[in-house]
Design an enzyme around this catalytic site. Structure first.
Site, PDB file in Angstrom:
ATOM      1  N   TYR A 183       3.296  76.412  10.714  1.00  0.00           N
ATOM      2  CA  TYR A 183       4.236  77.427  10.259  1.00  0.00           C
ATOM      3  C   TYR A 183       3.769  78.035   8.951  1.00  0.00           C
ATOM      4  CZ  TYR A 183       6.513  73.099   8.469  1.00  0.00           C
ATOM      5  OH  TYR A 183       6.781  71.870   7.920  1.00  0.00           O
TER       6      TYR A 183
ATOM      7  N   ASP B  49      15.903  62.610   6.335  1.00  0.00           N
ATOM      8  CA  ASP B  49      16.703  63.423   7.249  1.00  0.00           C
ATOM      9  C   ASP B  49      17.914  62.646   7.767  1.00  0.00           C
ATOM     10  OD1 ASP B  49      15.042  65.589   6.917  1.00  0.00           O
ATOM     11  OD2 ASP B  49      13.917  65.273   8.764  1.00  0.00           O
TER      12      ASP B  49
END
Length: 197
Positions: A130, A167
């Site tokens: 990305y 997370d």
């Protein structure tokens, strides 16, 4: 580029040319971004992650401004990419959209500054690259728990989610909003207008 259901998120579906040698496609074209977004996509950092099946990364976002726009592609294997509107006050606040990215169709997604992003690897060795409009800055980076039932993302059945400790411990969307961590729709709109000059 084709707009998705959340403002500021786009899908890019390149034409893939294949023959007996393999295939070729253009996965980033600056003029397409200029036309769709109304401003240049300035590349500040490029990332690559490799994940085993079931790995769940995200939902990540950064403070606005400047936040971090992302252009995401899976170059090996397959992922379920998810975009979450975490911009408080947005018409689509709390909405999410998933897009399958893989090494067959070669689709990519763009998400504007202020949107939350995550993905689940559907295959082993799922390799994601990305492009980012801003560099990583730990003091500006935040997360929302991707399993938060208030958001209600429907992750693929048959895969046990594997999260990092960070997370897994991320706050719920409601907790992040109460703590003032989420970007506002107004701040994002002002920043988008500034980018368009």
């Amino acid at each position: 580029m084709k707009p998705l259901s959340i403002e500021g998120a786009w899908l890019f579906e390149p034409k893939v040319f294949g023959d007996n040698r393999g295939s070729f496609h253009e996965w980033f074209k600056a003029p397409a971004f200029d036309g769709a977004l109304g401003h240049r996509f300035d590349l500040a950092q490029a990332n690559c992650s490799v994940s085993s099946a079931g790995t769940l990364r995200g939902i990540h976002f950064a403070d606005v401004p400047p936040s971090q726009a992302k252009y995401v592609k899976c170059v090996r294997g397959a992922i379920l990419d998810v975009i979450v509107d975490i911009r408080v006050g947005s018409p689509t606040y709390k909405k999410w959209q998933t897009v399958r990215l893989d090494d067959q169709d070669h689709h990519s997604v763009y998400l504007a500054e202020g949107l939350g992003h995550g993905f689940m690897a559907l295959t082993d060795d799922a390799t994601v690259v990305y492009l980012c409009s801003e560099g990583y800055a730990p003091e500006r980076e935040h997360g929302v728990n991707p399993l938060d039932p208030e958001i209600g993302i429907v992750w693929p059945e048959g895969l046990e989610p594997v999260l990092s400790g960070k997370d897994a411990d991320a706050p719920s969307l409601a907790e992040a909003e109460a703590a003032g961590l989420l970007p506002t729709w107004e701040d994002c709109r002002q920043y988008y207008a500034k980018l368009r000059g």
